[in-house]
Design a protein around this motif. Structure first.
Motif, PDB file in Angstrom:
ATOM      1  N   ALA A  25       0.830  -1.215   0.000  1.00 37.08           N
ATOM      2  CA  ALA A  25       0.000   0.000   0.000  1.00 37.08           C
ATOM      3  C   ALA A  25       0.867   1.270   0.000  1.00 37.08           C
ATOM      4  N   TYR A  52      -5.980   1.514  -3.160  1.00 35.33           N
ATOM      5  CA  TYR A  52      -5.055   1.330  -2.037  1.00 35.33           C
ATOM      6  C   TYR A  52      -5.332   2.414  -1.019  1.00 35.33           C
ATOM      7  N   ILE A  59      -4.817  -2.910   0.509  1.00 30.84           N
ATOM      8  CA  ILE A  59      -4.913  -2.978  -0.953  1.00 30.84           C
ATOM      9  C   ILE A  59      -6.269  -3.583  -1.288  1.00 30.84           C
TER      10      ILE A  59
END
Ligand code: FAD
Ligand code: FES
Ligand code: MG
Length: 280
Positions: A25, A52, A59
């Motif tokens: 992320a 994200y 995610i």
């Protein structure tokens, strides 16, 4: 191991999962993807990073249940763990200098088109989104596209929602109406992208296609994802997945995408027998 923190069914065959993956992320950009294995004996499959959240460290993936691995993934629930979850992989979609763009998505390809639509919108670009589905039941992310686009044209093959027709009909109309696009970005079934690229070639509009060939290692080593682009071999996992749509050999890509069909069918049937489900 990465935990599933949220799971939603977007339509009868498409699922959204939010996965705890703080390291991915932190770096993820629209256009990139992850490769996962559901369990330690599982095959590796690529899925696009649909969204994200850098603060939460998550995610989002959105996947269509098409065969054995996506079926097995869909059997996991919130709180369960995915065995391997690697990424971000591939190159991020180029957005530099784009002021007016048409994004053309088809089916679950819209899950891949959404993050790039959102990013272009955030950058102040005028985005016309054209999204196509077979019918009303299969429509996903309509509200999200509405928020991230200056104009949204939703097409269904049977006219059960939005306008009836193909995404190429809508794109042609917008171009004929005088819209001058810096680029068209297209993501969806190979045959749809081929026809989008054929159309934009006649108007000489730069077109980026996000390619989705079979991927195995995702690092440029195995050659599984090779494509011919401008007469040269390219690896979608490291050189893409975005390529100049006017240079891609789509017919070769379509032929290559069909070669494992009998094996995929066998694996899906074996899994359905395991879960005592009807084979679709
Ligand atoms: P199978 O029955 O094994 O295969 C069904 C079809 O999926 C095949 O005919 C082939 O076209 C494709 N496929 C199978 N194995 C692979 C593989 N290892 N790599 C690539 N394609 C494969 N799908 C989504 O629903 N959402 C996404 O966001 C998404 N993003 C993708 C991003 C990239 C870069 C690529 C290459 C593919 C993406 N796909 C996405 C397609 C997804 O990987 C396949 O649907 C999935 O691998 C199918 O696995 P299966 O075992 O369930 O089906
Ligand atoms: Fe192996 Fe791209 S997936 S080279
Ligand atoms: Mg498979």
């Amino acid at each position: 191991m990465n935990q599933i923190v949220n799971k939603e069914q977007l339509n009868p065959t498409v699922t959204l999962m939010e996965i705890d993956a703080p390291l991915i992320a932190k770096k993820a950009e629209p256009g990139q993807f992850i490769i996962l294995r559901v369990d330690e004996n599982g095959e590796r499959i690529p899925l696009t990073i649909a969204d994200y959240n850098r603060e939460k460290g998550t995610i989002t993936i959105i996947f269509q249940i098409v065969g054995a691995t996506t079926e097995a993934l869909n059997h996991l629930q919130t709180g369960d763990y995915i065995h391997d979850f690697a990424g971000p992989l591939g190159k991020a979609t180029e957005t530099d200098g784009l002021k007016k763009v048409a994004v053309v998505g088809g089916g679950v390809g819209c899950a891949i088109a959404y993050p790039i639509t959102k990013k272009l919108h955030e950058l102040g670009c005028e985005v016309h989104s054209i999204v196509g589905f077979r019918n009303r039941e299969l429509v996903i992310l309509e509200e999200e596209f509405k928020k991230a686009s200056s104009k949204l044209v939703l097409m269904t093959d049977d006219g059960s929602h939005g306008e009836k027709g193909l995404v190429t009909d809508a794109l042609k109309q917008l171009i004929e109406d005088g819209n001058q696009y810096d680029a068209v970005i297209t993501i969806g079934p190979l045959i749809m992208m081929k026809f989008v690229c054929n159309l934009t070639k006649t108007y000489n509009i730069k077109t980026i296609a996000s390619m989705n060939p079979i991927m195995i290692d995702g690092t440029g080593m195995c050659g599984g994802c090779r494509l011919s682009v401008g007469g040269k071999t390219q690896f979608a996992c490291v050189d893409g997945p975005d390529f100049d749509g006017h240079e891609i050999d789509f017919d070769e890509a379509i032929t290559r995408s069909l070669i494992y069909k009998p094996f995929e069918r066998e694996a899906h049937e074996a899994l359905c027998n395991l879960y005592q489900m009807e084979v679709k």
